[in-house]
Write an enzyme that holds these catalytic residues in place. Structure first.
Site, PDB file in Angstrom:
ATOM      1  N   ALA A  66       0.837  -1.208   0.000  1.00  0.00           N
ATOM      2  CA  ALA A  66       0.000   0.000   0.000  1.00  0.00           C
ATOM      3  C   ALA A  66       0.866   1.250   0.000  1.00  0.00           C
ATOM      4  O   ALA A  66       1.854   1.336   0.731  1.00  0.00           O
ATOM      5  CB  ALA A  66      -0.908   0.002   1.233  1.00  0.00           C
ATOM      6  N   LYS A 140      10.012   6.299  12.788  1.00  0.00           N
ATOM      7  CA  LYS A 140      10.397   6.596  14.180  1.00  0.00           C
ATOM      8  C   LYS A 140       9.268   7.196  15.010  1.00  0.00           C
ATOM      9  O   LYS A 140       9.364   7.270  16.234  1.00  0.00           O
ATOM     10  CB  LYS A 140      11.588   7.571  14.182  1.00  0.00           C
ATOM     11  CG  LYS A 140      12.873   6.965  13.654  1.00  0.00           C
ATOM     12  CD  LYS A 140      14.022   7.942  13.706  1.00  0.00           C
ATOM     13  CE  LYS A 140      14.037   8.895  12.555  1.00  0.00           C
ATOM     14  NZ  LYS A 140      14.344   8.258  11.269  1.00  0.00           N
ATOM     15  N   GLU A 167      14.637  -1.934  14.727  1.00  0.00           N
ATOM     16  CA  GLU A 167      16.080  -1.729  14.810  1.00  0.00           C
ATOM     17  C   GLU A 167      16.541  -0.558  13.957  1.00  0.00           C
ATOM     18  O   GLU A 167      17.489   0.154  14.301  1.00  0.00           O
ATOM     19  CB  GLU A 167      16.807  -3.011  14.383  1.00  0.00           C
ATOM     20  CG  GLU A 167      18.319  -2.972  14.561  1.00  0.00           C
ATOM     21  CD  GLU A 167      18.726  -2.857  16.029  1.00  0.00           C
ATOM     22  OE1 GLU A 167      19.260  -1.788  16.402  1.00  0.00           O
ATOM     23  OE2 GLU A 167      18.514  -3.808  16.787  1.00  0.00           O
ATOM     24  N   LEU A 174      22.413  -0.791  11.755  1.00  0.00           N
ATOM     25  CA  LEU A 174      23.369  -1.170  12.804  1.00  0.00           C
ATOM     26  C   LEU A 174      22.642  -1.817  13.991  1.00  0.00           C
ATOM     27  O   LEU A 174      21.529  -1.417  14.331  1.00  0.00           O
ATOM     28  CB  LEU A 174      24.140   0.056  13.287  1.00  0.00           C
ATOM     29  CG  LEU A 174      25.037   0.744  12.260  1.00  0.00           C
ATOM     30  CD1 LEU A 174      25.668   2.002  12.853  1.00  0.00           C
ATOM     31  CD2 LEU A 174      26.130  -0.209  11.789  1.00  0.00           C
ATOM     32  N   LYS A 244      15.807  10.092  17.572  1.00  0.00           N
ATOM     33  CA  LYS A 244      16.622   8.887  17.784  1.00  0.00           C
ATOM     34  C   LYS A 244      17.113   8.806  19.223  1.00  0.00           C
ATOM     35  O   LYS A 244      17.132   7.724  19.828  1.00  0.00           O
ATOM     36  CB  LYS A 244      17.797   8.885  16.806  1.00  0.00           C
ATOM     37  CG  LYS A 244      17.382   8.744  15.341  1.00  0.00           C
ATOM     38  CD  LYS A 244      18.563   8.919  14.401  1.00  0.00           C
ATOM     39  CE  LYS A 244      18.125   8.802  12.951  1.00  0.00           C
ATOM     40  NZ  LYS A 244      19.241   9.030  12.006  1.00  0.00           N
ATOM     41  N   GLY A 364      20.999   5.777   4.244  1.00  0.00           N
ATOM     42  CA  GLY A 364      20.818   5.177   2.929  1.00  0.00           C
ATOM     43  C   GLY A 364      19.640   4.233   2.891  1.00  0.00           C
ATOM     44  O   GLY A 364      19.443   3.421   3.801  1.00  0.00           O
TER      45      GLY A 364
END
Length: 384
Positions: A66, A140, A167, A174, A244, A364
Site C-alpha cells: 500500500a 520513528k 532496529e 546497525l 533517535k 541510505g
C-alpha cells in the site's frame, strides 16, 4: 537423514507434498509505504525469496502493498511486477480492507511493516496488533510521540502476544537498539550514550572539517548526492537526531518526552521559514557562522553534530538529552569518523571508561531496507 523422509517412514500414509507444506512456515506480510525504503525492501525480499525458502523453510508472502492512495492485494504473494500492478489498482482504500482480506483468507503469522514517515499511520498500530499482526517499522514516530501512546502500545502487544521490532529507527541497519535493550534487560547500568546519530550530518561535517570548501558548497554537494532529506532543513534542524535519542532513552525505561530534549538548530533563523526553493537560493547564509565555528576550534579539532544522553540513568525519572554541534579531537573516536558513517559510544558501570562502540553505515535507503528485512527474518523465527 532428511527430516521429511523420517516423517514419511513414521507416517507412510502422508504424502511427501503434505509433509513439505507442513515443514515450511508461511509468513504473510503487509507493507505500508513504498518509497525509497519500502520499494527496496520489496525488491530485496523477492531477490532472496528462493534462498530463504530453501535454507530456512520460510515462505515470505507479501500479500498487501500500500502507498498513500493505492492498495495491491494478492493471497499468493505480490509478484516482482508489483510497481505496475499497484498503479493499476483503483484509488482509495482503508486499513480495514487489509484486515478483512487477511481475515477472510485465514492468514496467520502476520507481519505489518510501516515504511512511511506518517504521523497518522502510527495510529493504526493498535488495530493491526488486535487483528493479529506483529509490527516492524522504520518509521520513528511511533516510538517518539507521547509516552502514553508508547506505553499503551506495549500493553496491547503484551496482551495479544505480538512483537514490535524497529532496529532501523536508530543507526539504519546497525545493531544498536537491540544491543542497548539486551544490556538493560540483563541489569547493566548504562550511564551514557553519545555519538553521531545522523549519516547525513556525518557526511556534511566530515567533509567540511577536512577540506577548504565553504559550508554552503559542502551542503549543496550533500543535497545533490541525496544524502539529505528532500528538504535539507529536516536534517539541519536536529529534530531527527532528537527523535533517535529519545528512542534510546525510552529503551532504558526513562520517562522522557520530546520536549525534554535540548536541540541546537543549525539553520540560521532567517532560513527556517519559507519554501524549500527559497532555502536553496540562500545557502550562502551558512558560510560566515560556520567558517567562524571552524576557525575558532582548538588545533587538531573537528566539528561533529552529536546526540548525548546522560545522567543518573538508574532512576527512571528521565535523563539529560542534548543534540548539539561540538568540537572534538581529530584523533578521538568521534573525530576519526569518515564518510556518512554513524558511531555510538555506550558507557556503563561494567565497562567503565571504555565504551562499547558501534560504528557503520548510518544512512541510505538500501541499508535501511536491509535492516528492516533483518527484523522481518528475526520476527519470522519467533512466530509459530
Amino acid at each position: 537423514m532428511n527430516s521429511i523422509l523420517v516423517e514419511k517412514i513414521k507416517n507412510p500414509n502422508v504424502s511427501l507434498i503434505d509433509l513439505e507444506q507442513l515443514k515450511t512456515k508461511t509468513i504473510y506480510i503487509a507493507i505500508f509505504g513504498v518509497g525509497n525504503v519500502g520499494g527496496r525492501l520489496i525488491d530485496q525480499i523477492h531477490a532472496s525469496y528462493r534462498e530463504i525458502l530453501e535454507r530456512r523453510d520460510l515462505d515470505l508472502k507479501i500479500f498487501a502493498i500500500a502507498n498513500s492512495s493505492h492498495l495491491l492485494l494478492d493471497k499468493e504473494g505480490c509478484s516482482e511486477n508489483w510497481r505496475d500492478a499497484i498503479i493499476a489498482q483503483k484509488v482509495g482504500y482503508t486499513l480495514q480492507d487489509v484486515l478483512t482480506y487477511a481475515q477472510e483468507n485465514e492468514f496467520d503469522n502476520l507481519i505489518a511493516i510501516d515504511n512511511t514517515a506518517d504521523v497518522e499511520f502510527v495510529l493504526n498500530y493498535e488495530p493491526l496488533v488486535k487483528s493479529g499482526f506483529s509490527l516492524v517499522s522504520s518509521n520513528k514516530i511511533g516510538n517518539t510521540i507521547g509516552l502514553d501512546f508508547y506505553r499503551n502500545l506495549r500493553k496491547t502487544l503484551s496482551k495479544h502476544k505480538k512483537e514490535y521490532l524497529y532496529e532501523t529507527n536508530v543507526g539504519a541497519g546497525l545493531p544498536l537498539v537491540d544491543t542497548i535493550k539486551l544490556l538493560h534487560l540483563s541489569g547493566e547500568n548504562i550511564t551514557r550514550i553519545k555519538g553521531v546519530f545522523s549519516g547525513s550530518l556525518s557526511y556534511l561535517f566530515n567533509r567540511f572539517s577536512e577540506g577548504n570548501k565553504l559550508f554552503s558548497e559542502v551542503l549543496q554537494d550533500a543535497i545533490n548526492k541525496g544524502y539529505t532529506e528532500p528538504d535539507a532543513r529536516e536534517d539541519l534542524c536536529g529534530n531527527d537526531v532528537g527523535r533517535k535519542l529519545l528512542i534510546l532513552a525510552r529503551e532504558l525505561e526513562l520517562h522522557n518526552e520530546f520536549s525534554d530534549i535540548q536541540i541546537e538548530n543549525l539553520i540560521p533563523k532567517q532560513l527556517r521559514q519559507g519554501t524549500k526553493e527559497d532555502f536553496l537560493l540562500q545557502l550562502k547564509d551558512f558560510d560566515v557562522p560556520f567558517h567562524l565555528k571552524k576557525k575558532n576550534q582548538k588545533k587538531g579539532h573537528v566539528l561533529r553534530y552529536i546526540g548525548d544522553l546522560r545522567g543518573d540513568l538508574s532512576k527512571n525519572d528521565g535523563a539529560i538529552l542534548e543534540v548539539k554541534l561540538v568540537s572534538v579531537p581529530r584523533n578521538s573516536m568521534l573525530g576519526q569518523l569518515k564518510g556518512s558513517d554513524s558511531i555510538f559510544e555506550i558507557y556503563s558501570e561494567s565497562y567503565g571508561d571504555n565504551p562499547i562502540v558501534i560504528q557503520g553505515a548510518g544512512a541510505g535507503a538500501e541499508v535501511t531496507a536491509r535492516g528492516v528485512f533483518g527484523d522481518v527474518l528475526r520476527l519470522s523465527n519467533k512466530l509459530n
